[in-house]
Write an enzyme that holds these catalytic residues in place. Sequence first.
Site, PDB file in Angstrom:
ATOM      1  N   CYS A  66       0.812  -1.223   0.000  1.00  0.00           N
ATOM      2  CA  CYS A  66       0.000   0.000   0.000  1.00  0.00           C
ATOM      3  C   CYS A  66       0.843   1.269   0.000  1.00  0.00           C
ATOM      4  O   CYS A  66       0.630   2.177  -0.812  1.00  0.00           O
ATOM      5  CB  CYS A  66      -0.979   0.002   1.172  1.00  0.00           C
ATOM      6  SG  CYS A  66      -0.205  -0.003   2.807  1.00  0.00           S
ATOM      7  N   HIS A 120      -1.981   1.047   6.966  1.00  0.00           N
ATOM      8  CA  HIS A 120      -2.508   0.956   5.600  1.00  0.00           C
ATOM      9  C   HIS A 120      -2.837   2.364   5.102  1.00  0.00           C
ATOM     10  O   HIS A 120      -3.293   3.213   5.865  1.00  0.00           O
ATOM     11  CB  HIS A 120      -3.762   0.075   5.558  1.00  0.00           C
ATOM     12  CG  HIS A 120      -4.211  -0.261   4.174  1.00  0.00           C
ATOM     13  ND1 HIS A 120      -3.469  -1.058   3.326  1.00  0.00           N
ATOM     14  CD2 HIS A 120      -5.297   0.124   3.469  1.00  0.00           C
ATOM     15  CE1 HIS A 120      -4.104  -1.166   2.166  1.00  0.00           C
ATOM     16  NE2 HIS A 120      -5.218  -0.455   2.235  1.00  0.00           N
ATOM     17  N   HIS A 136      -5.724   1.785  -3.600  1.00  0.00           N
ATOM     18  CA  HIS A 136      -4.752   1.241  -2.660  1.00  0.00           C
ATOM     19  C   HIS A 136      -4.341  -0.148  -3.107  1.00  0.00           C
ATOM     20  O   HIS A 136      -4.924  -0.711  -4.033  1.00  0.00           O
ATOM     21  CB  HIS A 136      -5.333   1.204  -1.239  1.00  0.00           C
ATOM     22  CG  HIS A 136      -6.534   0.324  -1.100  1.00  0.00           C
ATOM     23  ND1 HIS A 136      -6.559  -0.780  -0.299  1.00  0.00           N
ATOM     24  CD2 HIS A 136      -7.760   0.380  -1.676  1.00  0.00           C
ATOM     25  CE1 HIS A 136      -7.741  -1.360  -0.370  1.00  0.00           C
ATOM     26  NE2 HIS A 136      -8.490  -0.665  -1.206  1.00  0.00           N
TER      27      HIS A 136
END
Length: 165
Positions: A66, A120, A136
């Site tokens: 990510c 993340h 992402h």
Amino acid sequence: MKKSFYLLSLIALFASCKSSSVITSSSAENKKESANQIIDKIISTATENIGVRYKTAGTTKSGYDCSGLVYSCFGLHDVKLPRSSYEQSKIGIELGQNLKNAKKGDLIFFKTNRRSQINHVGIVTEVHDGDVQFIHASTSKGVIISSLKQTYYQNTFVQLNRILK
């Protein structure tokens, strides 16, 4: 020799006195357009990678994690970011969890594990009717666009950061 030095000194003095600190509304608008153009290019670069597989520590088309996707897409457009999602969450203007402030190009952060640290990140691609969509690198599906309306992302969402104004 002294005349040449004196003349060069005068030229240098007058050349350096030119003011560049005056900001007009048109130059401010040009800067804003530039930021918007860069954001569009970053999002375009990111969406060109839809379908690329997830790869731990990946920063290329052979695989992204990510933060590697975010790092690479911004970096290709001369916006330098830290490499990890946690470090990326510390830069820019933190907007908190107020989704009304979300704009295209913002970074969106999540805590997807039981630890207390952000792990993340994605790039906001669209904000429409209360929905925030972001691109992402998902561990299971690779580079995808997701919605904050999805329960998983609602439950793990932590903050938004604005990198470019």
